[in-house]
Each structure stands twice: as C-alpha cells, then as structure tokens.
Design an enzyme around this catalytic site. Sequence first.
Site, PDB file in Angstrom:
ATOM      1  CG  HIS A  10      -0.253   0.103   2.516  1.00 54.26           C
ATOM      2  ND1 HIS A  10       0.293   1.278   3.001  1.00 54.26           N
ATOM      3  CD2 HIS A  10       0.004  -0.829   3.472  1.00 54.26           C
ATOM      4  CE1 HIS A  10       0.829   1.074   4.175  1.00 54.26           C
ATOM      5  NE2 HIS A  10       0.690  -0.198   4.486  1.00 54.26           N
ATOM      6  CG  HIS A 152      -0.900  -4.345   5.358  1.00 56.97           C
ATOM      7  ND1 HIS A 152      -1.267  -3.048   5.612  1.00 56.97           N
ATOM      8  CD2 HIS A 152      -2.065  -5.034   5.134  1.00 56.97           C
ATOM      9  CE1 HIS A 152      -2.580  -2.945   5.558  1.00 56.97           C
ATOM     10  NE2 HIS A 152      -3.084  -4.127   5.263  1.00 56.97           N
TER      11      HIS A 152
END
Length: 209
Positions: A10, A152
């Site tokens: 991200h 992540h």
Amino acid sequence: MTTQLWLVRHGDALHHHTGQLPWPDAPLSEEGQRQARALAARFRRMEGIDGVFSSPHRRAWETALPIAEALWLPLVADEALGEMDFGEAGGLTMEEFRDLWPDLYPVWEDRTRLDFRWPGGESRAEFAERAVRAMEALAAAHDGRRIVVVSHTGILCGYLAHLFLGSARRWREFLLRPASVTCVQVDADGPRLLLRDDVSHLESGGPDG
C-alpha cells in the site's frame, strides 16, 4: 501452469508520519493517494490480469481500488491479507506502548521472541504463519492466472521470505517501499522473482508520466 502474483505494498499512509502503530482505519496520506493513482496508471497498461485482491484495511483498500477500476475488475477483500493485529496498541506511539506495558516492551525489543504478542492482538509466530497461509491460498485458487495482491509489509515480505529464504520470520530481509510492485512467478520449476520493489511508476518519466 504458470501463475503470476503481482504484489503491491500500500501507499504512503498517515501513521508513517505520526509515529503511531498501524490501525485498520489508518488512511493514505496525500502522497499515498498520488501513489495510488500512479499505480493505477501502471496497471492500466497491463493485459491478462484476472483479479485484484486487497487487505480490507483502509490504506490498502484505498491503494487497490484505483488499480481495480483501471483494470475494470471487481476489488475483492481478503481478511487474511490484513496487517498484523496490534490489538490495544494500534494507534499508539511506541512511547505510549512502553508506558502502558513496561514489562512487555523488552519482549518486543527482542526480535527473536516469536512468542511476543501485542496486547489483545497477534503474536509474531501467528502472524508469520498467517502470511504464508493467506498467500498460498490465493496462489492455489488462481493457479495458471495473473492476479494483483495489495497488502502490507508483514504479509508480502513474510511470503517472499518463505519462498526464497525458507522462513517467513526472515521478512525484514525483503523490505518493500510504499506503493512498490513485486512480481513472483510460480510454475513447475518453482518460484521465481521477476520484479522486486519496483517504484518506476512513481518517478518522473516513469509509466505514470
């Protein structure tokens, strides 16, 4: 059959600048939003992508949605792709964490302590195992296809360390920058790293112009 996993970390998020531990609703920063648009421009030029999957945490979802829209594909949330569960410590600074749990802080400092568990959250060992299970399940369900996975650091780097270093617990050896793109290809010869931590789409003159 050949499977390609396009792994996207991200974009730049608010907590990167505030010193807070992550929490599920932590949003992208303005820079992160720009990065998400650049990622969308990059993937818009790609063909043969069969699906886009994302952690449901806000910063990942905000990164993944422009990519899915650019590819004219639905965005699928996968709870197993979520960041480590920081429990009651999510949103706190490390100083606040240390003040509230002084006996636990030294355990956190010892990175070899896989039994370390965030208060009300996950342990290091549990998270490493989840990272591998989540990614292997996606790869198996999309055998022979090309998919984008937005997640992540812990999930993506844990999976890469599992594939190429033999243990998800060595994830720090595969650190990825915000909004970077990594590509893993899996076929009969095993996994291959085709692209690692690429951010050319964020640079002047890159795929996003």
